[in-house]
Design a protein around this motif. Sequence first.
Motif, short mmCIF file in Angstrom:
data_model
loop_
_atom_site.label_atom_id
_atom_site.label_comp_id
_atom_site.label_asym_id
_atom_site.label_seq_id
_atom_site.Cartn_x
_atom_site.Cartn_y
_atom_site.Cartn_z
N LEU A 81 39.58 -39.32 -33.15
CA LEU A 81 39.44 -37.87 -33.28
C LEU A 81 38.72 -37.48 -34.56
O LEU A 81 37.97 -36.51 -34.60
N SER A 82 38.98 -38.22 -35.63
CA SER A 82 38.40 -37.87 -36.92
C SER A 82 36.90 -38.05 -36.96
O SER A 82 36.24 -37.67 -37.92
N SER A 83 36.32 -38.61 -35.89
CA SER A 83 34.88 -38.84 -35.86
C SER A 83 34.15 -38.07 -34.77
O SER A 83 32.96 -38.18 -34.64
N ARG A 84 34.88 -37.26 -33.97
CA ARG A 84 34.14 -36.71 -32.84
C ARG A 84 34.39 -35.27 -32.47
O ARG A 84 33.52 -34.63 -31.91
N PHE A 85 35.53 -34.66 -32.73
CA PHE A 85 35.80 -33.36 -32.15
C PHE A 85 35.36 -32.18 -33.00
O PHE A 85 35.79 -32.05 -34.14
N LEU B 65 40.39 -42.61 -46.47
CA LEU B 65 40.37 -43.57 -45.38
C LEU B 65 39.83 -42.94 -44.09
O LEU B 65 38.96 -43.51 -43.42
N PHE B 66 40.33 -41.75 -43.76
CA PHE B 66 39.92 -41.11 -42.50
C PHE B 66 38.60 -40.36 -42.63
O PHE B 66 38.03 -39.94 -41.61
N GLU B 67 38.10 -40.23 -43.85
CA GLU B 67 36.79 -39.60 -44.06
C GLU B 67 35.66 -40.62 -44.12
O GLU B 67 34.50 -40.26 -44.29
N MET B 68 35.99 -41.90 -43.99
CA MET B 68 34.96 -42.94 -43.99
C MET B 68 34.04 -42.78 -42.77
O MET B 68 34.40 -42.10 -41.80
N SER B 69 32.92 -43.43 -42.81
CA SER B 69 31.98 -43.38 -41.68
C SER B 69 32.61 -44.03 -40.46
O SER B 69 33.52 -44.86 -40.57
N LEU B 70 32.11 -43.66 -39.29
CA LEU B 70 32.59 -44.26 -38.05
C LEU B 70 32.41 -45.77 -38.08
O LEU B 70 33.28 -46.52 -37.62
N GLU B 71 31.31 -46.22 -38.66
CA GLU B 71 31.03 -47.66 -38.74
C GLU B 71 32.15 -48.38 -39.52
O GLU B 71 32.62 -49.44 -39.11
N GLU B 72 32.57 -47.79 -40.65
CA GLU B 72 33.63 -48.40 -41.45
C GLU B 72 34.97 -48.38 -40.71
O GLU B 72 35.73 -49.35 -40.74
N LYS B 73 35.25 -47.27 -40.04
CA LYS B 73 36.52 -47.16 -39.33
C LYS B 73 36.57 -48.09 -38.11
O LYS B 73 37.63 -48.60 -37.75
N PRO C 255 37.63 -48.71 -51.59
CA PRO C 255 37.73 -49.81 -52.56
C PRO C 255 39.07 -49.89 -53.29
O PRO C 255 39.53 -50.97 -53.64
N ARG C 256 39.73 -48.76 -53.51
CA ARG C 256 41.00 -48.81 -54.25
C ARG C 256 42.22 -48.83 -53.33
O ARG C 256 43.34 -48.69 -53.78
#
Length: 341
Positions: free
Chosen positions: A5-9, A89-97, A149-150
């Motif tokens: 959800l954090s990447s699409r809606f 964490l949830f704001e990372m790119s879709l690729e990272e997630k 990273p942290r």
Amino acid sequence: MENLLSSRFNDVSIPENYVFPPESRPGNLKIPFISNIPVIDLSEAQNDNRTNTIRKIIKAAEEFGFFQVINHGISMNEMNEARSVFKELFEMSLEEKQKLCTSDPSKTCKMFTSSVNYATEKVHLWRDNFRHPCHPLEQWQHLWPENPPRYRECVGACSVEVKKLASRILSLICEGLGLKSGYFDNDLTGSMLLAINHYPACPEPSLTLGITKHADPNLITILMQDDVCGLQVFKDGQWIAVEPIPHAFVVNIGYQLEIISNGKLKSAEHRAVTNSSDARNSAAFFVAPLDDCIIEPAQALTDEHHPPVFKSFKYKEFNALYFAKQGDTEVVLKSFEAQKN
């Protein structure tokens, strides 16, 4: 994992497979806060008020099945750092997630949307979730993500402090129940799982849920909220909203503590609702027994006048049934009730 959800809606309405049946919907989202939700000042347990603090905790665990704790010894800075990393964490790119998403059941560290049963569930939850074990720390930390990273350092430090806090609270509960000192300092608290929930802003929050009504299957849960409302607890046949208190943790009594106390303490049923303007994050630290740990009512709490309400079992047996029945309180607890003569 295009389902996150954090990447699409960004829609003005929610898809049909997120709409709950009318009887399960949250309906009125403006449930008022009530002033009598227990807030326990743990600093008082360090002085002459220890007995009074214990009394308050036991009363809250009997009547509500949950309470909030303040002045608990974990610094505001440490809590804010952890919240910041969870947000990142949830704001990372879709690729990272996507690197964190897996359908492999053997992977202990994973990100998914809704639940692990996404492929078979009828209605999806309005949330993304990232979870992994975090105790003992040295056993699991190297398996955690390298991004942000942290993450490892920050969440590792927070996990250690939360485990200490859980032990302090359980020690007070132990004393309040009249159990021998250190009753919970063993395999009963041998595991701790961290589950980070992300609830994106929802265009139609009255139709869906972040988490459905349930009680926790573990021993005790320490929950870190952000400043967005969403947690609701079911008490006396109605939902009550739990106001996020700055620098407080919410403590949930889990099923295993209800069973060990022979029904004296209650496991609180709760849920998470969404809202249309703000995303919400919460981090639940589930303190639990090891899989093969034997669970049963404490012998000190049972006698001929107070027979055991529950039978003896292995924790993994309880967990298997809990997840098979999707947390149905009545069915699960009834299955572990002691045989009546």
